[in-house]
Scaffold this active site. Structure first.
Site, PDB file in Angstrom:
ATOM      1  CG  ASN A   9      -4.002 -10.555   4.062  1.00 28.93           C
ATOM      2  OD1 ASN A   9      -3.547 -11.137   5.058  1.00 28.93           O
ATOM      3  ND2 ASN A   9      -4.366  -9.272   4.092  1.00 28.93           N
ATOM      4  CE  LYS A  11      -8.058  -8.943   5.084  1.00 29.09           C
ATOM      5  NZ  LYS A  11      -8.988  -7.837   4.966  1.00 29.09           N
ATOM      6  CG  HIS A  94      -3.606  -4.865   4.782  1.00 32.51           C
ATOM      7  ND1 HIS A  94      -4.761  -4.438   5.408  1.00 32.51           N
ATOM      8  CD2 HIS A  94      -4.005  -5.710   3.797  1.00 32.51           C
ATOM      9  CE1 HIS A  94      -5.802  -5.003   4.818  1.00 32.51           C
ATOM     10  NE2 HIS A  94      -5.367  -5.785   3.840  1.00 32.51           N
ATOM     11  CD  GLU A  96      -7.794  -5.463   7.360  1.00 30.48           C
ATOM     12  OE1 GLU A  96      -7.082  -6.413   7.693  1.00 30.48           O
ATOM     13  OE2 GLU A  96      -8.755  -5.579   6.553  1.00 30.48           O
ATOM     14  CD  GLU A 166      -5.288  -4.879  -0.452  1.00 29.33           C
ATOM     15  OE1 GLU A 166      -5.713  -5.976  -0.796  1.00 29.33           O
ATOM     16  OE2 GLU A 166      -4.980  -4.602   0.714  1.00 29.33           O
ATOM     17  N   GLY A 172     -13.287  -6.188   2.019  1.00 29.20           N
ATOM     18  CA  GLY A 172     -14.249  -6.890   2.869  1.00 29.20           C
ATOM     19  C   GLY A 172     -15.688  -6.405   2.751  1.00 29.20           C
ATOM     20  CB  SER A 211     -14.752  -7.297  -2.479  1.00 32.93           C
ATOM     21  OG  SER A 211     -15.010  -6.784  -1.193  1.00 32.93           O
TER      22      SER A 211
HETATM   23  C1  PEP Z   1      -7.269  -7.438   1.869  1.00 33.08           C
HETATM   24  O1  PEP Z   1      -7.609  -6.978   2.950  1.00 33.08           O
HETATM   25  O2  PEP Z   1      -6.082  -7.466   1.510  1.00 33.08           O
HETATM   26  C2  PEP Z   1      -8.335  -7.921   0.981  1.00 33.08           C
HETATM   27  C3  PEP Z   1      -8.109  -7.943  -0.288  1.00 33.08           C
HETATM   28  O3  PEP Z   1      -9.495  -8.338   1.609  1.00 33.08           O
HETATM   29  P1  PEP Z   1     -10.847  -8.847   0.931  1.00 33.08           P
HETATM   30  O4  PEP Z   1     -10.482  -9.680  -0.261  1.00 33.08           O
HETATM   31  O5  PEP Z   1     -11.521  -9.637   2.004  1.00 33.08           O
HETATM   32  O6  PEP Z   1     -11.598  -7.631   0.536  1.00 33.08           O
END
Ligand code: PEP
Length: 250
Positions: A9, A11, A94, A96, A166, A172, A211
């Site tokens: 992803n 973003k 998501h 966000e 998630e 993040g 992460s």
């Molecule tokens: C995400 O936001 O879908 C995600 C998995 O981000 P990160 O791997 O940076 O934690």
């Protein structure tokens, strides 16, 4: 080795000058990962990505979608526009988008239903905040999100969705759930989905996101019931993404 799906992803990252060399490498990396890796890119690069990945084994898609086909929805992108670029993946709900752009459970349901209607493979994101976890509400939160997101959908729809657990506190942050925490929640999620959709466990494709990186991917992806990962930060660095793919996909 179990079949794993590793989806990046982007973003709101990457511009064209970064994307060019990235896609060149990614095409090679994807050769090793027979149809089980993909990237979700910003809309403006969809045309470019669709051309660049033509003939490759990688799949691609976007990070959101509106649920109307056309009309006065300034700034939105419709499913039929996405179809013009042979889009396969669409991330829906998501955290966000839920936190910053007003995607409620009801909107998530409309987007998910529409994505399925148009033949996309939706990646449905859900997960709890740290406060919710600390308050012992993980199961309740996930159950509510899934029940609302999946309202009106069928057993057959369930098999077309990538479910992406998630935990928001892991996104993040560099912090990931322990194997015990993740194993426990994965069992709960699978049981919740089988009940809502009256489906069987083996129909469910469950990704973990938050992460995920080369140093923890093997351990997380080995957990029973985890079928892959949704990868944010680490997919932007080709060396990291490549290492996760090479070490975990046959
Ligand atoms: C995400 O936001 O879908 C995600 C998995 O981000 P990160 O791997 O940076 O934690």
């Amino acid at each position: 080795m179990k079949k794993l799906y590793l989806i990046g992803n982007f973003k709101m990252n990457m511009n064209l000058s970064e994307l060019r060399p990235y896609l060149k490498s990614y095409k090679k990396v994807a050769k090793r990962a027979a149809n089980s890796t993909g990237i979700c890119v910003p809309y403006v690069y969809l045309d470019y990505v669709s051309r660049a990945l033509k003939g490759s084994r990688a799949i691609y898609g976007v990070q959101d979608m509106y649920y109307q086909d056309h009309g006065a929805y300034t700034g939105e992108i419709s499913p039929s526009m996405l179809q013009d670029y042979d889009t396969k993946l669409v991330i829906i709900g998501h955290s966000e988008r839920r936190a910053m752009f007003g995607d409620t459970d009801e909107i998530v349901n409309k987007k998910l239903t529409t994505a399925l209607k148009y033949g996309f493979t939706p990646i449905l994101c859900f997960g709890e905040t740290l406060e919710e976890r600390e308050a012992g509400k993980v199961t309740a939160v996930i159950k509510k999100q899934l029940t609302k997101a999946l309202a009106g959908l069928t057993k057959a729809d369930g098999g077309k969705i990538f479910f992406a657990y998630e935990p928001i506190w892991a996104i993040g942050t560099g912090v990931v759930p322990t194997t015990e925490q993740l194993s426990k929640v994965v069992k709960q999620i699978r049981s919740i989905i089988t009940k809502i959709l009256d489906t069987t466990d083996d129909e469910i494709k469950l990704l973990y996101g938050g992460s995920l990186k080369p140093s923890n991917a093997k351990q997380i992806l080995a957990i029973n019931g985890v079928n892959g990962g949704l990868i944010g930060g680490a997919c932007l660095k080709m060396e990291d993404f490549k290492s996760i793919i090479y070490e975990n996909v046959e």
